[in-house]
Design an enzyme around this catalytic site. Sequence first.
Site, PDB file in Angstrom:
ATOM      1  N   ASP A 192      39.455  43.840  34.993  1.00  0.00           N
ATOM      2  CA  ASP A 192      40.541  44.632  35.577  1.00  0.00           C
ATOM      3  C   ASP A 192      40.397  46.056  35.051  1.00  0.00           C
ATOM      4  OD1 ASP A 192      43.114  45.357  36.798  1.00  0.00           O
ATOM      5  OD2 ASP A 192      43.367  43.191  36.963  1.00  0.00           O
ATOM      6  N   HIS A 265      41.313  47.685  41.068  1.00  0.00           N
ATOM      7  CA  HIS A 265      41.335  47.106  39.712  1.00  0.00           C
ATOM      8  C   HIS A 265      39.950  47.170  39.066  1.00  0.00           C
ATOM      9  CE1 HIS A 265      45.512  45.636  39.679  1.00  0.00           C
ATOM     10  NE2 HIS A 265      45.343  45.427  40.969  1.00  0.00           N
ATOM     11  N   GLU A 329      45.987  45.065  45.706  1.00  0.00           N
ATOM     12  CA  GLU A 329      46.428  46.371  45.211  1.00  0.00           C
ATOM     13  C   GLU A 329      45.293  47.405  45.136  1.00  0.00           C
ATOM     14  OE1 GLU A 329      50.067  44.808  42.404  1.00  0.00           O
ATOM     15  OE2 GLU A 329      48.070  44.839  41.527  1.00  0.00           O
TER      16      GLU A 329
HETATM   17  C1  ACM Z   1      48.601  40.341  41.699  1.00  0.00           C
HETATM   18  O1  ACM Z   1      49.567  39.895  41.043  1.00  0.00           O
HETATM   19  N1  ACM Z   1      48.338  41.642  41.705  1.00  0.00           N
HETATM   20  C2  ACM Z   1      47.742  39.459  42.472  1.00  0.00           C
END
Ligand code: ACM
Length: 533
Positions: A192, A265, A329
Amino acid sequence: MKSENSVFNVVPAPASIEARDGEFSIEDSATVAWSGPESARDVAGLFAEYLKCYAGISAVVAEAPSSAAGISLVQTADPAPDDDGFLPENYEIEVSREGGIVAKAPSAAGLARAVQTLRQLATAGGPGSRAANAGARRFVVPACCVSDAPAFRWRGLHLDVSRHFFPVEDVCRFIELLAQHRMNVFHWHLTDDQGWRIEIKRYPKLAEVGSVRARTIVGHHSKWPHKWDDTPHGGFYTQDDVRRVVEFAARRHVTVVPEIDMPGHMEAAIAAYPELGTGVFSDVGVRDIWGISQNVLCLDDACVEFCKGVWEELFELFPGKFCHLGGDEAPTKAWEECADSQRLMAERGLDQPRKMQSWFTARMSEFFRDHGRRLIGWDEILEGDALDPSAAVMYWRPWAKQIDIAAAAKIGHKIVCAPTSYTYFDYYQAEPVSEEPAGIGGLNTLPHVFSFDPLEGIAPEASDAVLGGQGQLWTEYIATRDHLDYMAYPRACALAEVLWCGSRKPTFADFSRRLSAHSKRLAAEGVTLWQKP
Ligand code: ACM
């Protein structure tokens, strides 16, 4: 479920369990006999390991016909995994003073679930801890008859090791605990923005540079001004570490699903290899705040090759069918502002920046398929119209009105239900939240988790597409093993019951009664329940 389970306190509740008179005692130097395909031998070995570990019993593992020994594990068939990579997991157990223990299943996975039920049965009357039983050299299993099968095939727990790194021992313990609840998927969120945690040999800087964050936020992210601890946080798994974890899980018939979250991410990777980014933002580094980063992959051809190179090494390490591409995201601002991205979009015929992601996911899905794998991603991968139906979707955003999970199921996508509203265990579990250890926000109490129905809102004709569900342990605020236990348990017990039992789920009162006995087993494993770490 027959009511006798309130005597045995097995969690999750088996489909049927009936008490008989008497008990069978496993003594030191017992034989664990196995028959059927070779895979039964490994399960017998696991059971012998549990006997040693939990009761100090040295057992011999031997191939033998089912009547020849006091403990028999019988694998009656050797099926290939189904199209989604799962084996049948049904099993039967008979325990009697005269006949000993006979567990039968049509696959090694089913036998492995039987072994977990036996382990719980042997500790029905007491904690059954390693320490409590170590000197006993005796394991007493009450006479009974069990017939059992899971409702859902995917019964998972996820662990984010990026926001906080957990050593191999903690990861294996996490897998051990989920396996004990007859769960079968460990979703390993390996990368991440705040840390890259796996060695990739052809791109060494991912681990060297991307695994170290200079500092970590102290207190909640929503509190301004931010404060940091000024202590570097790092750690990554070597490929040998990964092999150990995968082997540990495989022995328990738990599949490890690796996640490399792309194209968002990815800031830790971009910190290691800046050419992976768009160059639009100047503040690239292994991220030291939580939340969503604007620094996404640039997705030019070299970047896509890089991603494929990473996955080629992962395919060697992780044998499971599904591999997780993340996909959640990913803001589009960088692609909107980067001249090279705009040129690429024109060349690729993409009329909106959002389509960069669906173009990329489609390429990766093909690549996964060429390597005999299936892509799974968070539900954002449904945005755009390029997603191959072979890709599976992990549904996490109940509020995302543009995502129609039932429609996705109808066109062939398999679905894993992981909605924040029931399965995010980084949410608080009790009120007042001010008295709880740090959580990200939200509230998911134990009864609420227990009330989860993965099929809610899915049309009956699409319900076969639901593989199951999964609990999420994001670790922004979880830095220690005790805190992790506290957030995971007992909510993972409730989720295990939801996913194993399906529509025959017992009442919450019945579950609670069993859980209070079962919590002694967990406490004996060192799991911190209902206490603030
Ligand atoms: C997430 O909680 N961003 C998958």
